[in-house]
Design an enzyme around this catalytic site. Sequence first.
Site, PDB file in Angstrom:
ATOM      1  CD  GLU A 155       2.451   5.471   6.080  1.00 22.84           C
ATOM      2  OE1 GLU A 155       1.609   4.785   5.484  1.00 22.84           O
ATOM      3  OE2 GLU A 155       2.148   6.278   6.990  1.00 22.84           O
TER       4      GLU A 155
ATOM      5  CB  THR B 249      -1.963  -1.391   8.114  1.00 17.69           C
ATOM      6  OG1 THR B 249      -2.884  -0.642   8.769  1.00 17.69           O
ATOM      7  CG2 THR B 249      -2.511  -2.311   7.113  1.00 17.69           C
TER       8      THR B 249
ATOM      9  CB  THR C 136      -0.959   0.001   1.201  1.00 14.67           C
ATOM     10  OG1 THR C 136      -0.227  -0.256   2.406  1.00 14.67           O
ATOM     11  CG2 THR C 136      -2.032  -1.074   1.039  1.00 14.67           C
TER      12      THR C 136
ATOM     13  CE  LYS D 194       0.424  -3.272   3.514  1.00 15.05           C
ATOM     14  NZ  LYS D 194      -0.248  -2.274   4.456  1.00 15.05           N
TER      15      LYS D 194
ATOM     16  CG  ASN E 223       0.100   9.136   7.248  1.00 14.09           C
ATOM     17  OD1 ASN E 223      -0.536   8.152   6.896  1.00 14.09           O
ATOM     18  ND2 ASN E 223       1.411   9.098   7.462  1.00 14.09           N
TER      19      ASN E 223
END
Length: 419
Positions: free
Chosen positions: A279, A193, A156, A182, A401
Amino acid sequence: MASPFRRTSGGVCAPKGFIANAVSAGIKNPDAERLDLALIYSENPCVAAGTFTTNRIKAAPVRVSQAHLRDRDIQAILVNSGNANACTGVEGIQDARLTARTVAKQLGLRQAQVAVCSTGVIGLPMPMVRITPQLEPLVEGLDRKKGSDVAQAIMTSDTTQKEIAISMRINDYKVKIGACAKGAGMICPSMATMLCFITTDANIGKTSLDKAVHDAVENSFNRITIDGDMSTNDSVVVLANGQSGMPRIKHNSKEYRLFRESLEFIMLEMAKALVRDGERVTKFVTVKVQGAKTYNDAKKVAEAVANSALVKSSWNGNDPNWGRIIHAVGYSRAMIREELIDIHIGSKAACIGGMEASTPMDELRKRVAKDKFQITIDLHLGEAEYTVYTSDMSPEYIDFNRSEYAYWKQARKDGLTKQ
């Protein structure tokens, strides 16, 4: 001491008897051609084990897969990216069951032998009009050479695909373990996640596999954090089909210990890969707490420091601010004595006995400026220790985000939401 295993290629298709495929269903964006729907399948019956998010809000596929794992052993894993199928009510459960049932029929399995996993945006119904037509070609294209396609399809916000495979000898038999994972955001201990799928041709019983998976997860995926957020979809599923030809591994035997060590190595490598690809992170940081009175105290301190936004922000700015570290130690609710606490950044002392050490600030700054370093916190109260793998937090993380509006805009076009 030489490693008992060596790396090999193939990812989840490295072990004997496993095949896979991935296709583009346009789940998040119908105009995109990226792979976003994948299937892992064992051509032979499996023993299966898994762990799932401890978040009380659980996505539909998590609920369905947990039920399937209790009912019988999984032989196939269907996974999509782009939509989490979380907070989607009864419709979400029905969609997850429908995809499992459709794939199971094509593979000649029972519905309960197919695990279903999803990752992506929370709160949007699944675009079944695009997913359902792709299930048949997904099954038809199963192949031994598609392991890397699965690793790519489950991404993702990841920037790199994450997969690994190892080969080892258990007595005279060659055994392989393969994996893909992932995760880059919403990563926090207790099934930080993230998704991870592991395949092996080892011959191991259900009880032994359950125990090995539980222990390996505790020492890997439960020891990572990027942003302190726990997902609704976290899943680790392990399939063992016994096709190596070896005799059944006996619980607590030397063969079992070797298998468990190998499984933990695989999971820890995947867990660390998630943190490195966090991220917009720039640093991989190991937080080790030692000298705690109890294991739980060591864990509380390590997680408090690793999740502190202030601490992580200082790391991003190359600031060796040990004061922020010790303040996190103080609110961790662990048993501590301020005057006994030592903090090292790399090999250099930043705090000794709860006070500033004599190390020049420039020396500490050099350590924090590296893209990989360790924080060691010694409480000097006992023998317990605990390690967490974490990252810094950057301004770019916040910018990245700030909005998922584009996903909702597409969902409105699809008639899946009124917003």
